[in-house]
Design a protein around this motif. Structure first.
Motif, PDB file in Angstrom:
ATOM      1  N   GLN A  47      34.366  41.920  31.816  1.00  0.00           N
ATOM      2  CA  GLN A  47      33.987  42.332  33.163  1.00  0.00           C
ATOM      3  C   GLN A  47      34.024  41.159  34.136  1.00  0.00           C
TER       4      GLN A  47
ATOM      5  N   HIS B 136      36.322  38.949  34.229  1.00  0.00           N
ATOM      6  CA  HIS B 136      37.721  38.737  34.599  1.00  0.00           C
ATOM      7  C   HIS B 136      38.240  39.813  35.556  1.00  0.00           C
ATOM      8  N   ARG B 137      37.589  40.950  35.583  1.00  0.00           N
ATOM      9  CA  ARG B 137      38.082  42.081  36.373  1.00  0.00           C
ATOM     10  C   ARG B 137      38.132  41.813  37.880  1.00  0.00           C
ATOM     11  N   PRO B 138      37.029  41.337  38.522  1.00  0.00           N
ATOM     12  CA  PRO B 138      37.092  41.139  39.986  1.00  0.00           C
ATOM     13  C   PRO B 138      38.168  40.148  40.437  1.00  0.00           C
TER      14      PRO B 138
ATOM     15  N   ALA C  42      40.881  39.358  38.907  1.00  0.00           N
ATOM     16  CA  ALA C  42      42.181  39.958  38.601  1.00  0.00           C
ATOM     17  C   ALA C  42      42.568  40.962  39.682  1.00  0.00           C
ATOM     18  N   ARG C  43      41.628  41.784  40.077  1.00  0.00           N
ATOM     19  CA  ARG C  43      41.916  42.776  41.135  1.00  0.00           C
ATOM     20  C   ARG C  43      42.200  42.089  42.465  1.00  0.00           C
ATOM     21  N   ALA C  44      41.409  41.066  42.786  1.00  0.00           N
ATOM     22  CA  ALA C  44      41.586  40.373  44.065  1.00  0.00           C
ATOM     23  C   ALA C  44      42.938  39.680  44.149  1.00  0.00           C
TER      24      ALA C  44
ATOM     25  N   ASP D 168      45.581  40.614  42.283  1.00  0.00           N
ATOM     26  CA  ASP D 168      46.596  41.562  41.815  1.00  0.00           C
ATOM     27  C   ASP D 168      47.278  41.051  40.535  1.00  0.00           C
TER      28      ASP D 168
ATOM     29  N   ALA E 176      46.859  40.897  36.009  1.00  0.00           N
ATOM     30  CA  ALA E 176      46.259  41.539  34.843  1.00  0.00           C
ATOM     31  C   ALA E 176      45.029  40.736  34.423  1.00  0.00           C
ATOM     32  N   GLU E 177      44.012  41.428  33.895  1.00  0.00           N
ATOM     33  CA  GLU E 177      42.812  40.730  33.429  1.00  0.00           C
ATOM     34  C   GLU E 177      43.156  39.706  32.353  1.00  0.00           C
TER      35      GLU E 177
END
Length: 81
Positions: free
Chosen positions: A9, A11-13, A15-17, A19, A21-22
């Motif tokens: 979790q 790594h998720r933010p 990665a999304r910011a 663009d 992959a986690e």
């Protein structure tokens, strides 16, 4: 804990910011920690503050948080004596 749901979790933010992959973020974080001989993101934050790698405001905020954590740690130690 490496590989834990909590670590994933983290790594998720970013990665999304960015663009990405986690798994890409996880690899880069691991490589940075290894290169600097650090074992956690907290140590990485301390390193960044000590080496002025962040903006002035970010350094002040992180320094304040770290001082609070140190004070809390000392308080917890005093309770166990």
């Amino acid at each position: 804990m490496p590989g834990s749901r909590r670590e994933q979790q983290c790594h998720r933010p970013p990665a999304r910011a960015l663009d990405l992959a986690e798994s890409t973020v996880k690899i880069h974080v691991r490589n940075v920690l290894k290169k600097r001989k650090l074992t956690s993101r907290v140590q990485a934050a301390v390193f960044a503050v000590e080496h002025c790698m962040l903006g002035r405001h970010a350094c002040k905020v992180i320094s304040s948080v770290l001082r609070s954590l140190c004070a809390l740690s000392e308080w917890v130690r005093s309770l166990s004596k």
